[in-house]
Each structure stands twice: as C-alpha cells, then as structure tokens.
Design an enzyme around this catalytic site. Structure first.
Site, PDB file in Angstrom:
ATOM      1  N   LYS A   1      32.496 -25.392  33.151  1.00 32.86           N
ATOM      2  CA  LYS A   1      32.657 -26.212  34.341  1.00 32.86           C
ATOM      3  C   LYS A   1      33.849 -27.153  34.154  1.00 32.86           C
ATOM      4  O   LYS A   1      34.975 -26.793  34.431  1.00 32.86           O
ATOM      5  CB  LYS A   1      31.341 -26.907  34.665  1.00 32.86           C
TER       6      LYS A   1
ATOM      7  N   HIS B   1      26.907 -30.731  34.053  1.00 30.31           N
ATOM      8  CA  HIS B   1      27.740 -31.120  35.197  1.00 30.31           C
ATOM      9  C   HIS B   1      28.388 -32.490  34.998  1.00 30.31           C
ATOM     10  O   HIS B   1      28.813 -33.121  35.969  1.00 30.31           O
ATOM     11  CB  HIS B   1      26.908 -31.088  36.482  1.00 30.31           C
TER      12      HIS B   1
ATOM     13  N   SER C   1      22.395 -30.290  39.438  1.00 26.55           N
ATOM     14  CA  SER C   1      23.432 -29.401  39.955  1.00 26.55           C
ATOM     15  C   SER C   1      23.373 -29.144  41.455  1.00 26.55           C
ATOM     16  O   SER C   1      24.388 -28.819  42.060  1.00 26.55           O
ATOM     17  CB  SER C   1      23.380 -28.057  39.222  1.00 26.55           C
TER      18      SER C   1
END
Length: 428
Positions: free
Chosen positions: A248, A217, A189
């Site tokens: 996300k 991610h 990240s």
C-alpha cells in the site's frame, strides 16, 4: 452430471454466484503519469483517473524503487528459487527485514508474501502460544486476522468496534492469570476510522496483555518516517507486535511483522503461511527497501496525501454527501444500496473517466454498500475538486440520499467500521 459440480452449475451455489459475481476491470497504470491509467471494459479501451487504489503515495512509480528492482533483476533474475528455509533467502530479504525492524523500533522483523499471510500465519502461532491464551479482537478486524485466530484454536472474545469500555469488561471477566492477546487495526480499511490506540495500550498494561496491531493502512502514510499511527501518537513502544504491508504505502507487494525477537522466531519456525511458500523475489525486496528508505527521509508524499484527504472531506461535507469518517485518507462515501452503488461507479467511469470501485457484501454488510474513495499523493488539488463535482452530480442524478437526509445518529454508520470481509459467527 458430476455431483460436486452440479450445485455450481444449476443449484443454490450457482444462484448465489450469479447474484454476487464481481466484474474485474483491466487496468494498465501509467508509470510516470499515474493516477492516469488505461482501462479495458467489454473489449473497449479508455483513459481513466484511478480513485480507489491502495498505492496511496504513488510509490509504485518511485524512481528509486524502480532502479533498485531493475538492478536486482539484472543480478539475481526474477524469482527467489524457493522457500525461505530451502534456497529462497537472499541478502535483500534479510536487509529489508532489518530495515523494517529499525523503522518500528523492534528487535526483529519477518517478511511474508502478502499482508494476508502475515496476519493469518502470525496469529495462528501467537494466539496459540502459550497455551490457554485468551484473545480479544475488534469486531471489525480484517478477514486475515479472523482466519488466523480461527486457525490458532485459541479462545477469543470479540469487543465492539473501537469500544474500549467493552474491551475492558471482557478483559476484567477473564481469568487474571491467563495469557491475554489484544488484536486491533490502527486504520480500518473500509470505514477509514482510527482505533483508540492509547486507550488500548492502557488496558493492555493494566491487564498484562500482549498487543498485536495491524498498521497496514498506516505504514508509509503516518508517523515519523512513515512508521504508522502508533508512532504518530508516540506510543509505538507500547505495542508488542506491529504488522504491516509493503503493498500500500510502500507501493510494492508483501507483508511483515516486527516485534520481540523471541516472538518473531516462533512465527518464523511455526507459521505455515511462511514456511510452506516460495519467498518474495529478491527484486521485490530490493524495491521495497528502497521505498521504505525513501519514505523514511521524505515527508512530501505524506503531506500531499493529508492535504488531498482534508480537501475532499471538506468538499463532500459542503456537498452534503455522506461518508463514514474524517479520521484518515480513506473516504468511504455511503450509498447503502448494492444496485445504486454499482450504478454510481459505472456512471463515474462512463461520464467522467473516473474509476471508483463499488464495495458490496461480503466486504461490507448488505445494506452498507460504499464507494471506497482513496485520494492519493499523486492527485493534485484540481483533481480533487473535479472529482467532488462529479460525485455531487452523480448523487443528484441517481437521487442517492444525502448526509442530512440520513439518520446518522441512529444508524451507527458514522462511528462504525465496515470491514466485515469474513465474520466469525460470534456476536460482537
């Protein structure tokens, strides 16, 4: 004075807090025109362009997700009413879990209220069962992974970041008959670099290890139907458990794991962060499933994200601005000084209406401060070009060292990660 409060007010803790205190910017994201947002700083409002959000694909304003959330609120209200075991399981939770299991080609999935609790709760259980499990964890793994492994009480070995040679050395030295668990992330990240997943899978096969891959991610952004990096490489079936987030790429909130039904059942039964908390509101689950379904059928957002990331990489290379990795959409411009990083962030905000948060300790080690830049699918090419020009101007005005002025080959920064939110005190 209260003896417990005293250190916070006038002692060692107070001094540390003053040095590390973080300021939070009030942001009102503008649905329909995001990445534009309104911001309030020192009581003054302004319009800004956001360049550090984890809503990488702009799914927080996706019409299908919004419609699904509103419909679920009209039907069920705004809360879930309890924990999953006591009155808090709704059809939308079950339906979303089935959707996520299918996305990843796994037998079962389990929802958590956040990605953090998904990692912490799952690994607390999986690393402790069966007994005498030995864990092998990447040195740059997220704080939630570190905490879960700590709480499990399992014996663990930390392998150097993305170093499969070191990982094999540790695996080979462990007792051949002990249960083994390898834990890594696919996209890291802070640095944005990608793990050597195929090599990790090969080692897991060779030494009979279970694998746990954090794709937080990556889900939504990579692979067929947005199933992640392992799916993109065609090796998703070689990883036992995949962990992901809804907060996300999918634009809502919550975390999950997907894997063999027996392992998921164990986590469902014993994970304290799952058992002892109120479940996600049904409306969040409904919006999340709408987002997942949308991204399973649309590659448009993924392609735009990749194009913007590649463009920004090329522009920063041309401008001689140092950044940590070209592996992914996370572009971490390296500053290496806390005060300078904060000043760069402030100048971008005040002069250009650009919001990029400076990242300092404990999120990254002291001396490795970065501007964590996240070009998104909802920026356009001209946005990326304007951003790169602004960043180049800031670099010149503050006299921040350029890429060519740094000893990248000896610093290790270009190949290393930076996600050291919580260190476990063990040597890497």
């Amino acid at each position: 004075m209260n003896a417990h409060l005293a250190p916070y007010l006038n002692g060692e803790i107070a001094g540390d807090l003053a040095e590390r205190k973080r300021e939070f910017l009030e942001i009102g994201r503008c649905s329909g025109s995001y990445p534009m947002a309104t911001a309030r700083r020192d009581g003054v409002g302004s319009e800004i362009s956001v360049w550090c959000s984890n809503d990488y694909l702009g799914m927080g304003q996706n019409r299908q997700a919004i419609v699904a959330m509103k419909a679920a609120i009209d039907t069920h209200g705004v809360g879930s009413g309890g924990s999953r075991n006591i009155g808090g399981t709704n059809h939308y939770h079950v339906s979303l879990e089935n959707e996520l299991a299918d996305l990843h080609g796994k037998e079962a999935a389990l929802l958590f209220t956040s990605g953090y609790t998904a990692n912490e709760g799952s690994l607390t259980v999986l690393a402790a069962m069966p007994r005498d499990t030995v864990v092998f964890s990447d040195a740059k793994n997220h704080a939630s992974i570190i905490d879960g492994l700590r709480h499990s009480g399992a014996k663990k070995h930390i392998f150097r970041h993305n170093d499969v040679v070191h990982l094999e050395e540790l695996l080979a030295a462990a007792p051949a008959d002990c249960p083994k668990l390898i834990v890594a992330e696919s996209v890291y990240s802070m640095s944005g670099n990608v793990a050597p997943l195929a090599e990790i899978a090969d080692l897991a096969d060779k030494y009979g290890a279970t694998t746990f891959i954090d794709e937080v991610h990556a889900v939504g952004m990579y692979g067929p139907q947005g199933a992640g990096i392992a799916a993109q490489e065609g090796i998703a079936d070689r990883f036992t458990v995949v962990m992901g987030t809804l907060a996300k790429g999918f634009g809502t909130v919550g975390g999950y794991i997907a894997g063999p039904a027996a392992l998921v059942d164990a986590v469902r039964t014993y994970a304290r962060s799952f058992v002892f908390t109120t479940s996600l509101p049904p409306a969040v689950a409904a919006a999340s499933q709408a987002s997942v379904q949308y991204l399973r059928s649309s590659d448009v957002e993924r392609k735009l994200l990749l194009e913007n990331a590649r463009l920004l990489h090329s522009l920063l290379i041309e401008a001689d601005i140092p950044f940590l990795s070209t592996d992914s959409h996370i572009v971490s411009a390296f500053v290496g000084d806390d005060d300078m990083c904060k000043r760069a962030s402030q100048m971008l905000f005040e002069k250009y209406g650009i919001y990029v948060q400076s990242i300092n300790a404990p999120s990254v080690p002291a001396g490795e401060e970065i501007l964590r830049i996240a070009p998104s699918a909802v920026h356009d090419q001209s946005d990326v070009e304007k951003f790169a020009r602004a960043l180049q101007e800031i670099w010149k005005q503050l006299n921040i060292p350029t890429a060519s002025a740094r000893e990248w080959s000896t610093s290790g920064l270009r190949s290393g990660g930076a996600d050291t939110t919580a260190k476990d005190g063990q040597p890497a």
